[in-house]
Design a protein around this motif. Structure first.
Motif, PDB file in Angstrom:
ATOM      1  N   TRP A   1      73.960   1.216-105.956  1.00 48.87           N
ATOM      2  CA  TRP A   1      74.588   2.257-104.399  1.00 48.87           C
ATOM      3  C   TRP A   1      73.692   1.848-103.775  1.00 48.87           C
ATOM      4  O   TRP A   1      73.739   2.722-102.174  1.00 48.87           O
ATOM      5  N   SER A   2      72.467   1.799-104.032  1.00 53.98           N
ATOM      6  CA  SER A   2      72.186   1.456-102.077  1.00 53.98           C
ATOM      7  C   SER A   2      72.337   0.754-101.667  1.00 53.98           C
ATOM      8  O   SER A   2      72.358   0.560-100.234  1.00 53.98           O
ATOM      9  N   ALA A   3      72.303  -1.009-102.220  1.00 53.85           N
ATOM     10  CA  ALA A   3      72.727  -2.017-101.314  1.00 53.85           C
ATOM     11  C   ALA A   3      74.343  -1.526-100.671  1.00 53.85           C
ATOM     12  O   ALA A   3      74.740  -1.608 -99.717  1.00 53.85           O
ATOM     13  N   PHE A   4      75.015  -1.108-101.298  1.00 58.23           N
ATOM     14  CA  PHE A   4      76.328  -0.751-101.275  1.00 58.23           C
ATOM     15  C   PHE A   4      76.628   0.738 -99.723  1.00 58.23           C
ATOM     16  O   PHE A   4      77.089   0.427 -98.756  1.00 58.23           O
ATOM     17  N   TYR A   5      75.763   1.824-100.199  1.00 59.68           N
ATOM     18  CA  TYR A   5      75.162   2.530 -98.479  1.00 59.68           C
ATOM     19  C   TYR A   5      74.773   2.164 -97.458  1.00 59.68           C
ATOM     20  O   TYR A   5      74.945   2.338 -96.329  1.00 59.68           O
ATOM     21  N   SER A   6      73.935   0.700 -97.932  1.00 60.79           N
ATOM     22  CA  SER A   6      72.807   0.222 -96.148  1.00 60.79           C
ATOM     23  C   SER A   6      73.959  -0.421 -95.588  1.00 60.79           C
ATOM     24  O   SER A   6      73.935  -0.442 -95.105  1.00 60.79           O
ATOM     25  N   GLN A   7      74.694  -0.986 -96.517  1.00 62.76           N
ATOM     26  CA  GLN A   7      76.264  -1.884 -95.793  1.00 62.76           C
ATOM     27  C   GLN A   7      77.232  -1.188 -95.149  1.00 62.76           C
ATOM     28  O   GLN A   7      76.897  -1.669 -93.919  1.00 62.76           O
ATOM     29  N   VAL A   8      76.607  -0.523 -95.633  1.00 65.74           N
ATOM     30  CA  VAL A   8      78.118   1.176 -94.952  1.00 65.74           C
ATOM     31  C   VAL A   8      77.193   1.307 -93.873  1.00 65.74           C
ATOM     32  O   VAL A   8      77.440   1.380 -91.959  1.00 65.74           O
ATOM     33  N   ASN A   9      75.739   1.055 -93.332  1.00 66.00           N
ATOM     34  CA  ASN A   9      75.157   1.957 -92.658  1.00 66.00           C
ATOM     35  C   ASN A   9      74.686   0.613 -91.720  1.00 66.00           C
ATOM     36  O   ASN A   9      75.089   0.936 -90.504  1.00 66.00           O
ATOM     37  N   ASP A  10      75.066  -0.098 -92.152  1.00 67.53           N
ATOM     38  CA  ASP A  10      74.696  -1.607 -90.559  1.00 67.53           C
ATOM     39  C   ASP A  10      76.193  -2.207 -90.383  1.00 67.53           C
ATOM     40  O   ASP A  10      76.560  -2.273 -89.126  1.00 67.53           O
ATOM     41  N   TRP A  11      77.862  -1.504 -91.260  1.00 66.03           N
ATOM     42  CA  TRP A  11      78.784  -2.015 -90.802  1.00 66.03           C
ATOM     43  C   TRP A  11      78.801  -0.407 -89.005  1.00 66.03           C
ATOM     44  O   TRP A  11      79.691  -0.996 -88.793  1.00 66.03           O
ATOM     45  N   ARG A  12      78.494   0.021 -89.555  1.00 69.34           N
ATOM     46  CA  ARG A  12      78.606   1.620 -88.987  1.00 69.34           C
ATOM     47  C   ARG A  12      77.745   1.465 -87.567  1.00 69.34           C
ATOM     48  O   ARG A  12      78.544   1.435 -86.293  1.00 69.34           O
ATOM     49  N   ALA A  13      76.430   0.866 -87.793  1.00 69.96           N
ATOM     50  CA  ALA A  13      75.953   0.384 -86.435  1.00 69.96           C
ATOM     51  C   ALA A  13      76.332  -0.905 -85.902  1.00 69.96           C
ATOM     52  O   ALA A  13      75.743  -1.155 -84.720  1.00 69.96           O
TER      53      ALA A  13
END
Length: 197
Positions: free
Chosen positions: A158-170
């Protein structure tokens, strides 16, 4: 926004758009009313106050979680493919509706308010416990390395998933979130899987 949606849902979607554009601090009943083309008093026919609107937004953010998990059960998916399916469907949901990811980014702020702590915690707990349960099944089936602890691996996923979402937004949504997320979670699972032979 569709005129055919019930007013309460339209208000919720407007609130999500506002949080996406202006942040949680920009979410006011005045701004919602302006976007909906109604008076602030008209909002109160559907919601008691701003907190109730925020609660509806948080609920909307996690609205597909249980149906995604039920689908894995109905399809009788094996544990590890089910983990990929769950994270993949969420990534597709976010990819199709990027504004909703702003809610996940606002969770930290929301958790500081006791009104929303339970709602936000329930979403995270449901997700992490579901994946942990699946990983425990994979462990029981002998599919995981002994060092791959299900409770820790679930948190890492889940940490990797949310980090990926955050990177995608950025990155301005410039790459396919679902494909990148699937690649990331697959890699983590491959590292945890017991090698045959």
């Amino acid at each position: 926004m569709s005129e055919y949606l019930p007013r309460k849902e339209r208000i919720t979607l407007s609130a999500i758009d506002i949080i996406h554009e202006l942040g949680l601090q920009g979410l006011t009943t005045r701004e919602i009313a302006k976007r909906e083309g109604v008076s602030e008093a008209a909002l109160y026919r559907h919601f008691k106050n701003r907190d109730e609107i925020v609660a509806a937004v948080v609920t909307y953010y996690g609205r597909f979680d249980q149906s995604i998990v039920r689908t894995t059960e109905q399809l009788q998916m094996e544990a590890l493919p089910a983990v990929l399916f769950i994270t993949g469907r969420l990534a597709e949901y976010y990819e199709g509706y990027p504004a909703v990811t702003a809610i996940g980014m606002a969770f930290r702020s929301l958790q500081s308010d006791r009104t929303f702590t339970e709602l936000t915690t329930d979403i995270y707990r449901f997700r992490t416990e579901t994946v942990e349960r699946l990983l425990r099944q994979a462990e029981k089936d002998g599919a995981l390395r002994p060092a791959a602890k299900p409770e820790l691996l679930s948190l890492v996923i889940w940490s990797a998933f949310y980090s990926q979402v955050n990177d995608w937004r950025a990155a301005g949504y410039r790459y396919p979130l679902a494909a990148k997320s699937s690649e990331t979670i697959s890699m983590l699972l491959e590292l945890a899987v017991k090698q045959s032979g």
